[in-house]
Design a protein around this motif. Structure first.
Motif, PDB file in Angstrom:
ATOM      1  N   TRP A 135     -57.576  31.553 -28.846  1.00 10.12           N
ATOM      2  CA  TRP A 135     -56.357  31.772 -29.884  1.00 10.12           C
ATOM      3  C   TRP A 135     -55.864  30.075 -30.150  1.00 10.12           C
ATOM      4  O   TRP A 135     -55.033  29.571 -30.923  1.00 10.12           O
ATOM      5  N   ARG A 136     -55.377  29.723 -28.933  1.00 10.99           N
ATOM      6  CA  ARG A 136     -54.818  28.564 -28.632  1.00 10.99           C
ATOM      7  C   ARG A 136     -54.521  27.469 -29.668  1.00 10.99           C
ATOM      8  O   ARG A 136     -53.834  26.882 -30.884  1.00 10.99           O
ATOM      9  N   LYS A 137     -55.892  27.666 -30.456  1.00 12.70           N
ATOM     10  CA  LYS A 137     -56.287  26.565 -31.175  1.00 12.70           C
ATOM     11  C   LYS A 137     -56.132  26.959 -32.663  1.00 12.70           C
ATOM     12  O   LYS A 137     -55.954  25.935 -34.173  1.00 12.70           O
ATOM     13  N   GLN A 138     -56.284  27.990 -32.952  1.00 17.26           N
ATOM     14  CA  GLN A 138     -55.460  28.481 -33.976  1.00 17.26           C
ATOM     15  C   GLN A 138     -54.100  28.353 -34.270  1.00 17.26           C
ATOM     16  O   GLN A 138     -53.759  27.759 -35.825  1.00 17.26           O
ATOM     17  N   ILE A 139     -53.399  28.394 -33.807  1.00 16.95           N
ATOM     18  CA  ILE A 139     -52.139  28.412 -33.233  1.00 16.95           C
ATOM     19  C   ILE A 139     -52.311  26.448 -34.100  1.00 16.95           C
ATOM     20  O   ILE A 139     -51.338  26.546 -34.475  1.00 16.95           O
ATOM     21  N   LYS A 140     -53.223  25.742 -33.324  1.00 16.44           N
ATOM     22  CA  LYS A 140     -52.966  24.347 -33.412  1.00 16.44           C
ATOM     23  C   LYS A 140     -52.933  24.102 -34.614  1.00 16.44           C
ATOM     24  O   LYS A 140     -52.425  22.670 -35.353  1.00 16.44           O
ATOM     25  N   ASN A 141     -54.085  25.070 -35.162  1.00 13.25           N
ATOM     26  CA  ASN A 141     -54.206  24.426 -36.791  1.00 13.25           C
ATOM     27  C   ASN A 141     -52.939  24.960 -37.617  1.00 13.25           C
ATOM     28  O   ASN A 141     -53.604  24.292 -38.185  1.00 13.25           O
ATOM     29  N   ILE A 142     -52.564  25.912 -37.257  1.00 11.24           N
ATOM     30  CA  ILE A 142     -51.991  25.921 -38.117  1.00 11.24           C
ATOM     31  C   ILE A 142     -51.046  25.446 -38.083  1.00 11.24           C
ATOM     32  O   ILE A 142     -49.920  24.313 -39.699  1.00 11.24           O
TER      33      ILE A 142
END
Length: 440
Positions: free
Chosen positions: A142-149
């Motif tokens: 889920w850290r990648k999702q944060i980075k994408n945002i």
């Protein structure tokens, strides 16, 4: 603003057209030192510059050919760095500005994210990922999702207020697909669900269906019942699994009530709360990590490429910078316009207002950088604002592909891009089916 937009599909002679445009304007008095031309890669920049120089020499324009080395031809980031170093004082940065490499930027961002990831937040995110089924095939990052945002937010110039609004709208747009909410409590729902599992299992055991599919369904239901008794609850993805359970043809009616009831989990307030908590927490962590990342860089005098674009965007509002560039800038040429991000578009528009001439070329069918914030609709909005693409500015022939391929892609793209004029989508073939054979 003297802006010309050229529509150039794949293989339609885009680089040749850009070369012709630049040579023509140089012959009409545009100074080579007054050119800013952006391309998507350094290789494309080098090719354009070499083609223009060769054409200038063929036209006996040796002075312009020699002066071409003074033109700013390169990638958006490369040109941005040069402008930032030149106007470092006005931008409030060091003249020896050093841009963080992409691989280092990821490491630094991870360190910033770690600063806002308190243990209880990590545990909450993992708990939500377990419940919503994100971890059922292995750990979900889920850290990648944060980075994408954060990348999208920075590419669009979003601040914390914009992210707060996006957080709310993100959940509201998802909730719209769930229908009306049911006031039933989770405990009541699970008790009723458990009873339905027991009843359905008995029906399946006692009917005439002996298929393996139905036997596997009975095994799955018994396991689900044991898990519910042991844990006191089920994950949402487990309930969804029951709503899609497969049985033999003779058992369809026996599982109908259970399947329908399982599908109603979307109406439960607890399910919606888990969805909302996940979306809200992702956005909140993104906003906080962005603030921490900015603080980290400022303390160390660092900037990355997105920072550089923001600096350039703001720099082009500085009165002295505008005065200098309006005097110097004769031509702004933008290649691969369809992959322009919102911040880059704002930069190009500001430069175009300072330049005597502006030539932008693009093709919405070739947009591939949506994940970086590029949006082909931006290109279409500019085209409509400037009165559309003139017929003479449409590269209508395909020089690269044979006629069958051209006709095939035309058939596909004209249906996919119905909002665009057909002449900007369909190309005319110049190559026949035979090798090395061109139409007249």
């Amino acid at each position: 603003m003297n802006l010309k937009i050229i529509s150039a599909g794949a293989g339609s002679g885009k680089t040749y057209r850009l070369t012709q445009e630049m040579v023509r304007l140089l012959s009409e008095g545009v100074r080579a030192s007054g050119i800013i031309a952006t391309t998507f890669t350094s290789k494309a920049a080098a090719e354009l510059q070499e083609r223009v120089r060769t054409k200038l020499l063929e036209e006996q324009m040796t002075e312009q050919a020699d002066d071409l080395s003074n033109a700013l031809i390169g990638t958006v980031h490369g040109l941005g760095v040069k402008l930032l170093k030149r106007f470092a004082y006005e931008a409030g940065v060091s003249p020896a500005v050093d841009i963080i490499a992409d691989e280092d930027q990821q490491v630094l961002f991870n360190q910033s994210l770690a600063m806002v990831l308190r243990q209880e937040r990590v545990e909450r995110m993992e708990q939500l990922c377990d419940r919503l089924g994100m971890n059922k095939k292995g750990a979900y990052d889920w850290r990648k999702q944060i980075k994408n945002i954060t990348e999208i937010a920075r590419a669009n110039g979003f601040n914390s207020a914009n992210l707060e609004e996006s957080k709310i709208r993100s959940y509201e747009s998802f909730e719209a697909f769930l229908g009306t909410v049911n006031a039933q409590t989770l405990a009541s729902y699970l008790a009723e669900f458990k009873q339905l599992i027991e009843d359905t299992t008995e029906l399946l055991k006692n009917n005439e269906d002996t298929t393996k599919k139905t036997k596997d369904a009975v095994t799955a239901l018994l396991k689900m019942k044991r898990d519910l008794e042991l844990k006191g609850r089920l994950y949402w993805w487990e309930i969804v699994k029951i709503s899609k359970i497969g049985v033999g043809a003779k058992s369809k009616d026996d599982v109908f009530e259970l399947v329908e009831f399982a599908s109603k989990h979307e109406q439960l307030p607890e399910f919606r709360k888990d969805i909302r908590d996940y979306i809200y927490l992702v956005f909140e962590l993104a906003a906080e990590s962005l603030e921490e990342f900015d603080r980290y860089k400022k303390q160390r005098g660092l900037i990355d490429y997105t920072d550089m674009e923001v600096y350039i965007k703001d720099l082009l509002d500085h009165p002295e910078v505008k005065a200098v560039l309006s005097e110097e800038l004769d031509l702004l040429m933008v290649d691969e316009f369809q992959d322009t991000s919102p911040i880059q578009l704002e930069i190009f528009l500001k430069l175009a207002h300072l330049a005597k001439y502006a030539v932008w070329v693009g093709d919405p069918k070739q947009s591939i950088y949506g994940f970086r914030g590029a949006e082909p609709e931006l290109m279409q909005a500019i085209i409509e604002k400037t009165g559309g693409v003139r017929p003479e500015d449409i590269q209508e022939y395909s020089w690269r592909s044979r006629e069958d391929i051209v006709f095939c892609t035309n058939a596909l793209f004209t249906k996919a891009f119905t909002n665009l004029p057909n002449e900007q989508i369909a190309l005319k073939p110049r190559r026949s089916k035979k090798p090395n054979d061109f139409f007249e």
